[in-house]
Design a protein around this motif. Structure first.
Motif, PDB file in Angstrom:
ATOM      1  N   ALA A   1      -6.313  -1.539 -35.809  1.00 12.97           N
ATOM      2  CA  ALA A   1      -5.618  -0.772 -36.631  1.00 12.97           C
ATOM      3  C   ALA A   1      -6.306   0.706 -36.433  1.00 12.97           C
ATOM      4  CB  ALA A   1      -5.580  -1.049 -38.169  1.00 12.97           C
ATOM      5  N   VAL A   2      -7.709   0.726 -36.438  1.00  8.74           N
ATOM      6  CA  VAL A   2      -8.442   1.793 -36.342  1.00  8.74           C
ATOM      7  C   VAL A   2      -8.174   2.423 -34.880  1.00  8.74           C
ATOM      8  CG1 VAL A   2     -11.045   2.720 -35.824  1.00  8.74           C
ATOM      9  CG2 VAL A   2     -10.376   1.235 -37.909  1.00  8.74           C
ATOM     10  N   VAL A   3      -7.995   1.800 -33.837  1.00 10.59           N
ATOM     11  CA  VAL A   3      -7.525   2.204 -32.618  1.00 10.59           C
ATOM     12  C   VAL A   3      -6.097   2.915 -32.501  1.00 10.59           C
ATOM     13  CG1 VAL A   3      -6.748   1.417 -30.110  1.00 10.59           C
ATOM     14  CG2 VAL A   3      -9.002   0.588 -31.180  1.00 10.59           C
TER      15      VAL A   3
ATOM     16  N   CYS B   1     -16.747   0.407 -32.312  1.00 12.70           N
ATOM     17  CA  CYS B   1     -16.896  -0.123 -31.056  1.00 12.70           C
ATOM     18  C   CYS B   1     -18.083  -1.298 -31.216  1.00 12.70           C
ATOM     19  CB  CYS B   1     -17.290   1.112 -30.129  1.00 12.70           C
ATOM     20  SG  CYS B   1     -16.141   2.293 -29.697  1.00 12.70           S
ATOM     21  N   ARG B   2     -18.975  -0.782 -31.963  1.00 10.57           N
ATOM     22  CA  ARG B   2     -19.884  -2.010 -31.926  1.00 10.57           C
ATOM     23  C   ARG B   2     -19.450  -3.049 -32.582  1.00 10.57           C
ATOM     24  NH1 ARG B   2     -24.017   2.658 -34.101  1.00 10.57           N
ATOM     25  NH2 ARG B   2     -24.426   3.619 -32.218  1.00 10.57           N
ATOM     26  N   LEU B   3     -18.550  -2.851 -33.563  1.00  8.10           N
ATOM     27  CA  LEU B   3     -18.196  -4.206 -34.170  1.00  8.10           C
ATOM     28  C   LEU B   3     -17.329  -5.011 -33.095  1.00  8.10           C
ATOM     29  CD1 LEU B   3     -17.512  -6.008 -36.729  1.00  8.10           C
ATOM     30  CD2 LEU B   3     -15.417  -4.397 -37.293  1.00  8.10           C
TER      31      LEU B   3
ATOM     32  N   ASN C   1       0.775   7.387 -26.711  1.00  5.75           N
ATOM     33  CA  ASN C   1       0.019   8.258 -27.621  1.00  5.75           C
ATOM     34  C   ASN C   1      -1.575   8.683 -26.919  1.00  5.75           C
ATOM     35  OD1 ASN C   1      -1.875   9.001 -29.681  1.00  5.75           O
ATOM     36  ND2 ASN C   1      -0.277   8.335 -31.001  1.00  5.75           N
ATOM     37  N   GLU C   2      -1.809   9.808 -26.512  1.00  5.03           N
ATOM     38  CA  GLU C   2      -3.060  10.115 -26.051  1.00  5.03           C
ATOM     39  C   GLU C   2      -4.406   9.614 -26.824  1.00  5.03           C
ATOM     40  OE1 GLU C   2      -6.351  11.045 -23.992  1.00  5.03           O
ATOM     41  OE2 GLU C   2      -4.175  10.723 -23.107  1.00  5.03           O
ATOM     42  N   VAL C   3      -4.118   9.848 -28.220  1.00 10.17           N
ATOM     43  CA  VAL C   3      -5.206   9.488 -29.253  1.00 10.17           C
ATOM     44  C   VAL C   3      -5.444   7.765 -29.081  1.00 10.17           C
ATOM     45  CG1 VAL C   3      -6.167   9.183 -31.515  1.00 10.17           C
ATOM     46  CG2 VAL C   3      -5.055  11.458 -30.684  1.00 10.17           C
ATOM     47  N   VAL C   4      -4.544   7.124 -29.147  1.00 10.78           N
ATOM     48  CA  VAL C   4      -4.607   5.907 -29.050  1.00 10.78           C
ATOM     49  C   VAL C   4      -4.951   5.235 -27.688  1.00 10.78           C
ATOM     50  CG1 VAL C   4      -3.313   3.387 -28.997  1.00 10.78           C
ATOM     51  CG2 VAL C   4      -2.687   5.040 -30.597  1.00 10.78           C
ATOM     52  N   ARG C   5      -4.498   5.875 -26.574  1.00  9.15           N
ATOM     53  CA  ARG C   5      -5.075   5.652 -25.354  1.00  9.15           C
ATOM     54  C   ARG C   5      -6.829   5.743 -25.499  1.00  9.15           C
ATOM     55  NH1 ARG C   5      -0.493   8.577 -23.236  1.00  9.15           N
ATOM     56  NH2 ARG C   5      -2.050  10.049 -22.208  1.00  9.15           N
ATOM     57  N   ARG C   6      -7.056   6.936 -25.862  1.00  9.22           N
ATOM     58  CA  ARG C   6      -8.377   7.212 -25.745  1.00  9.22           C
ATOM     59  C   ARG C   6      -9.375   6.264 -26.470  1.00  9.22           C
ATOM     60  NH1 ARG C   6      -8.355  12.328 -28.089  1.00  9.22           N
ATOM     61  NH2 ARG C   6      -8.907  11.462 -30.059  1.00  9.22           N
TER      62      ARG C   6
ATOM     63  N   TRP D   1     -12.430   4.046 -25.071  1.00 14.76           N
ATOM     64  CA  TRP D   1     -13.652   3.849 -25.772  1.00 14.76           C
ATOM     65  C   TRP D   1     -14.197   2.512 -26.154  1.00 14.76           C
ATOM     66  CZ3 TRP D   1     -13.223   8.545 -29.438  1.00 14.76           C
ATOM     67  CH2 TRP D   1     -13.297   9.690 -28.692  1.00 14.76           C
ATOM     68  N   VAL D   2     -13.256   1.821 -26.760  1.00 16.31           N
ATOM     69  CA  VAL D   2     -13.772   0.504 -27.155  1.00 16.31           C
ATOM     70  C   VAL D   2     -14.080  -0.342 -25.918  1.00 16.31           C
ATOM     71  CG1 VAL D   2     -12.931  -1.714 -28.417  1.00 16.31           C
ATOM     72  CG2 VAL D   2     -12.610   0.519 -29.391  1.00 16.31           C
ATOM     73  N   LEU D   3     -12.970  -0.287 -24.923  1.00 20.30           N
ATOM     74  CA  LEU D   3     -13.418  -1.305 -23.806  1.00 20.30           C
ATOM     75  C   LEU D   3     -14.529  -0.669 -22.995  1.00 20.30           C
ATOM     76  CD1 LEU D   3      -9.350  -1.370 -22.628  1.00 20.30           C
ATOM     77  CD2 LEU D   3     -10.863  -3.365 -23.058  1.00 20.30           C
ATOM     78  N   GLU D   4     -14.837   0.443 -22.941  1.00 19.41           N
ATOM     79  CA  GLU D   4     -16.097   1.041 -22.263  1.00 19.41           C
ATOM     80  C   GLU D   4     -17.160   0.319 -22.980  1.00 19.41           C
ATOM     81  OE1 GLU D   4     -15.561   5.264 -22.020  1.00 19.41           O
ATOM     82  OE2 GLU D   4     -14.010   5.156 -20.486  1.00 19.41           O
TER      83      GLU D   4
END
Length: 117
Positions: free
Chosen positions: A60-62, A74-76, A97-102, A106-109
């Motif tokens: 949901a945050v993503v 991301c740490r979680l 959605n660019e924000v969602v993709r970003r 970030w989480v995957l990285e």
């Protein structure tokens, strides 16, 4: 506003903390409260249902707005990592959605740099 600061190591506060993150209130100081809760939750051995609830919170945050506490989410993600979570994040990389993709990137990285498995 909930805080676990007065209850270090108290397992019985985990459900309350997760409920607060699920509610995702956005008001003065809520970002700081969320970072505190996330930091403390990461120290617990989570039950499977708790980890699943936190995966839903993370997605949901993503899917949502930019927020100051995103790095803590991301740490979680490292704590609640699963093949299904990664699959959902990968799916979001292909969205419009660019924000969602970003956010998903970030989480995957972060997961790839700090794998918990």
């Amino acid at each position: 506003m909930i805080t676990m600061a007065n209850y270090p190591g108290k397992r019985d506060r985990v459900d309350e903390a997760i409920k607060y993150l699920e509610k995702d209130e956005w008001k003065f100081g809520s970002g700081y409260a969320k970072t505190d809760l996330i930091s403390r939750l990461r120290k617990f051995d989570l039950k499977p249902n708790e980890a699943e609830r936190l995966r839903r919170v993370l997605l949901a945050v993503v899917d949502g707005r930019d927020r100051r506490e995103f790095r803590h989410y991301c740490r979680l993600a490292c704590k609640v990592d699963s093949p299904q979570l990664r699959k959902e994040l990968m799916r979001r990389l292909e969205g419009e959605n660019e924000v969602v993709r970003r956010h998903a990137r970030w989480v995957l990285e972060h997961l790839s740099k700090h794998q918990s498995h």
